[in-house]
Enzyme design. Structure first.
Site, short mmCIF file in Angstrom:
data_model
loop_
_atom_site.label_atom_id
_atom_site.label_comp_id
_atom_site.label_asym_id
_atom_site.label_seq_id
_atom_site.Cartn_x
_atom_site.Cartn_y
_atom_site.Cartn_z
N LYS A 182 -48.03 33.23 -39.70
CA LYS A 182 -47.16 32.96 -38.56
C LYS A 182 -45.89 33.78 -38.72
O LYS A 182 -45.00 33.45 -39.48
CB LYS A 182 -46.81 31.46 -38.45
N GLY A 234 -37.72 31.83 -45.70
CA GLY A 234 -36.76 31.66 -44.60
C GLY A 234 -35.54 30.90 -45.08
O GLY A 234 -35.19 30.93 -46.26
N SER A 235 -34.93 30.17 -44.15
CA SER A 235 -33.65 29.51 -44.48
C SER A 235 -33.88 28.22 -45.27
O SER A 235 -34.97 27.63 -45.22
CB SER A 235 -32.90 29.21 -43.19
N GLY A 239 -36.79 25.35 -44.89
CA GLY A 239 -37.58 25.08 -46.10
C GLY A 239 -37.64 23.60 -46.40
O GLY A 239 -38.70 23.05 -46.74
N GLU A 257 -39.37 30.28 -50.44
CA GLU A 257 -38.48 31.40 -50.80
C GLU A 257 -37.32 31.35 -49.83
O GLU A 257 -37.48 31.67 -48.65
CB GLU A 257 -39.22 32.74 -50.66
N CYS A 291 -32.35 38.62 -48.53
CA CYS A 291 -32.05 37.36 -49.22
C CYS A 291 -31.41 37.56 -50.58
O CYS A 291 -30.57 36.78 -51.00
CB CYS A 291 -33.32 36.55 -49.37
N GLU A 390 -24.23 31.79 -47.39
CA GLU A 390 -25.00 33.00 -47.13
C GLU A 390 -24.65 33.49 -45.72
O GLU A 390 -24.83 32.75 -44.74
CB GLU A 390 -26.51 32.72 -47.21
P1 NAD Z 1 -35.74 30.54 -40.43
O1 NAD Z 1 -35.83 29.46 -41.43
O2 NAD Z 1 -34.96 30.32 -39.21
O3 NAD Z 1 -37.21 30.94 -39.93
C1 NAD Z 1 -38.22 31.37 -40.80
C2 NAD Z 1 -39.57 31.04 -40.22
O4 NAD Z 1 -39.71 29.63 -40.11
C3 NAD Z 1 -39.81 31.59 -38.82
O5 NAD Z 1 -41.12 32.07 -38.75
C4 NAD Z 1 -39.62 30.37 -37.93
O6 NAD Z 1 -40.34 30.43 -36.72
C5 NAD Z 1 -40.15 29.27 -38.81
N1 NAD Z 1 -39.66 27.93 -38.52
C6 NAD Z 1 -38.48 27.58 -37.93
N2 NAD Z 1 -38.38 26.22 -37.86
C7 NAD Z 1 -39.50 25.72 -38.44
C8 NAD Z 1 -39.97 24.40 -38.71
N3 NAD Z 1 -39.26 23.31 -38.37
N4 NAD Z 1 -41.15 24.24 -39.34
C9 NAD Z 1 -41.88 25.32 -39.73
N5 NAD Z 1 -41.48 26.60 -39.50
C10 NAD Z 1 -40.31 26.80 -38.87
O7 NAD Z 1 -35.24 31.82 -41.24
P2 NAD Z 1 -34.91 33.28 -40.65
O8 NAD Z 1 -33.62 33.22 -39.91
O9 NAD Z 1 -36.10 33.82 -39.95
O10 NAD Z 1 -34.72 34.13 -41.98
C11 NAD Z 1 -33.51 34.29 -42.65
C12 NAD Z 1 -33.47 33.44 -43.89
O11 NAD Z 1 -34.60 33.76 -44.72
C13 NAD Z 1 -32.26 33.69 -44.76
O12 NAD Z 1 -31.75 32.47 -45.22
C14 NAD Z 1 -32.82 34.49 -45.92
O13 NAD Z 1 -32.08 34.39 -47.10
C15 NAD Z 1 -34.18 33.91 -46.06
N6 NAD Z 1 -35.07 34.84 -46.78
C16 NAD Z 1 -35.45 34.52 -48.05
C17 NAD Z 1 -36.26 35.39 -48.77
C18 NAD Z 1 -36.70 35.07 -50.17
O14 NAD Z 1 -37.69 35.64 -50.61
N7 NAD Z 1 -36.04 34.20 -50.90
C19 NAD Z 1 -36.69 36.59 -48.18
C20 NAD Z 1 -36.28 36.87 -46.88
C21 NAD Z 1 -35.47 35.98 -46.19
#
Ligand code: NAD
Length: 488
Positions: A182, A234-235, A239, A257, A291, A390
């Protein structure tokens, strides 16, 4: 099916059971190009509950045969897929760039090829990750097998659309799972375009599927009773929601992550130019939307003034490369969209009003698109939000320090723990500091980098579990112990 996707022929449908199908959901995604905020498309499918169920049904049907496929056959498919990504990397990078804005040379190529490399790396493990056997004891022979989980999923962010997908899909498929990807609602195209490559590589229907969608689609996946594992990047906020959904549904396995606020610590005896080069690159790669970017830079008093001068100069040079991400000469593209631009500029404006001293940057570049200067604040107080949160843009804080003890306390005084860097020519000091950092990864005389062969992930709120290396395969398997009665 021939791969012929491009910015004028975008993939818009879900990829289920080796076919493109229209979503049963009437909602559509609308996307804009961050270089000029022009509309890219407003008719991209989003997977709803029925679509998620259809993909899971196809995966469940495919799983028994895929799990039993010979190591060689599975490896050949994965190698072919890697080669096909490489063959189409320019087109795939463009499909990410039109909504992410990452220039090909400085980021798009790297993150696209990372996906291909992840498939190669994990394919090499297939016949080496079978399990263990133990010597006979009390008449029993014991075998421990690493077994695939079944239907698994990867939910990925927008900042590295194909790279983050590959880090999840490759170990999942190598260990015999079926996998549903996804992508982020902000960057669905490169993932959706994988369909013809999945078919040509030889993945059977249902083994590797792509569901574009938003957070609602993500939550349908993370709360589903028939998905056995979710690997998420993601965030932190999302998470936590995913872990909660996993616990409330079927206790599916979860890898998280999440975000970072990584420190780079530069001691008096460091190679100054090396430290400047790594920290300046770390701040500006993908316009700071990384990240593990080193966004807290701490420099020991003896070389602080020289570092300030060199770091500022390096970032001013980077600022000259800001421009159209489609141009070859551009190193820094725009931030991904208006929401991210407003968030980053909000931090900068609040930072300017009393949180620290602006050393360089701090302004928008141009008046169309979401371009921003690399920005540094000095002399920032420990509680200021620009040092604790962040920002996910090219914004760092730069402070001086006196002693090793003091800097370890400051470095670890955060809820994050993804990466840290230490710059010194004293190997004992480097190893001492590296072992005291509370983070999943540490660079010595380098920072903000990753390797496919070693565990990638964070401590504290930066995540749970690890990607890359053997750890990634472990995360997509459960161990089964078989005890054989040899006296029988
Ligand atoms: P986000 O959490 O907004 O979204 C990430 C994904 O989760 C998207 O595909 C989104 O559609 C999905 N999502 C959103 N709400 C959800 C829910 N309730 N249930 C399941 N899935 C859901 O993050 P973002 O803005 O896309 O990415 C930026 C963040 O990702 C930053 O905090 C960054 O540090 C982090 N990041 C971490 C790593 C790592 O490896 N540690 C790598 C890249 C990015």
């Amino acid at each position: 099916m021939v791969f012929n996707f491009s910015k004028s022929n975008l993939p818009k449908q879900l990829f289920i059971n080796n076919e493109y199908v229209a979503s049963k959901n009437s909602k559509k995604l609308e996307l804009y190009n961050p270089k000029d905020n022009s509309l890219v498309a407003n008719d991209i499918d989003l997977a709803g509950a029925e679509d998620v169920d259809a993909a899971i049904a196809a995966a469940e049907k495919a799983f028994p045969a895929w799990k039993k496929l010979s190591a060689k056959a599975r490896r050949d498919i994965m190698y072919k897929f890697a080669a096909l990504i490489e063959e189409h990397e320019v087109a795939l990078a463009e499909l990410s760039r039109i909504t992410l804005g990452a220039p090909y040379g400085s980021f798009g190529k790297f993150e696209t090829l990372l996906c291909a490399e992840a498939f190669r790396y994990n394919a090499g493990w297939i016949d080496k990750f079978a399990g263990e056997s133990f010597p006979q004891e009390d008449g029993f022979l014991k075998i421990v097998r690493n077994e695939p989980l079944g239907v698994t999923a990867g939910i990925v962010p927008w900042n590295g659309p194909l790279g983050t997908a590959g880090l999840k899909a490759a170990p999942a498929l190598a260990t015999g799972n079926c996998f549903i990807l996804k992508p982020s609602e902000k960057t669905p195209f490169a993932s959706l375009a994988l369909g013809p490559l999945i078919i040509e590589a030889g993945f059977p229907p249902g083994v590797f599927q792509v569901l574009s969608g938003d957070g609602v689609t993500g939550s349908l996946i993370s709360s589903h009773m028939r998905i056995r594992k979710v690997s998420f990047t993601g965030s932190i906020a999302t998470g936590k929601r995913i872990q909660e959904a996993a616990a409330k549904s079927n206790l599916k396995r979860v890898t998280l992550e999440l975000g970072g606020k990584s420190p780079a610590v530069v001691f008096d005896d460091a190679d100054l130019q090396n430290a400047i080069t790594w920290t300046a690159n770390a701040l500006t790669a993908n316009t700071g939307q990384v990240c593990f970017a080193a966004t807290r830079v701490y420099v020991q008093e003896g070389i602080y003034d020289k570092f300030v001068e060199g770091y500022k100069k390096a970032l001013l040079e980077k600022a000259k490369t800001i421009g159209d991400p489609d141009a070859e000469s551009t190193v820094m593209g725009p931030l991904i969209d208006k929401a991210q631009f407003d968030r980053v500029t909000g931090f900068i404006e609040r930072g300017k009003s009393g949180q620290g001293t602006l050393l360089t940057g701090g302004s928008r570049v141009g008046d169309t698109g979401f371009f921003i200067q690399p920005t540094v604040f000095t002399d920032v107080e420990a509680e200021a939000e620009i040092i604790t949160e962040e920002i996910f843009g090219p914004v760092s804080v730069l402070n001086s320090f006196k002693t090793e003890e003091e800097i370890l306390e400051k470095s670890n005084n955060t809820n994050f723990g993804l990466m840290a860097g230490v710059f010194t020519q004293d190997i004992n000091k480097a190893l001492r500091v590296a072992s005291e950092f509370d983070s999943g990864m540490v660079g010595i005389n380098c920072v903000s980098l990753m390797m496919l062969s070693t565990p990638f992930g964070g401590t504290k709120e930066s995540g749970l579990g690890r990607e890359c290396g053997r750890a990634a395969l472990r995360a997509f398997t459960d161990q089964k112990t078989i005890m054989i009665n040899m006296t029988y």
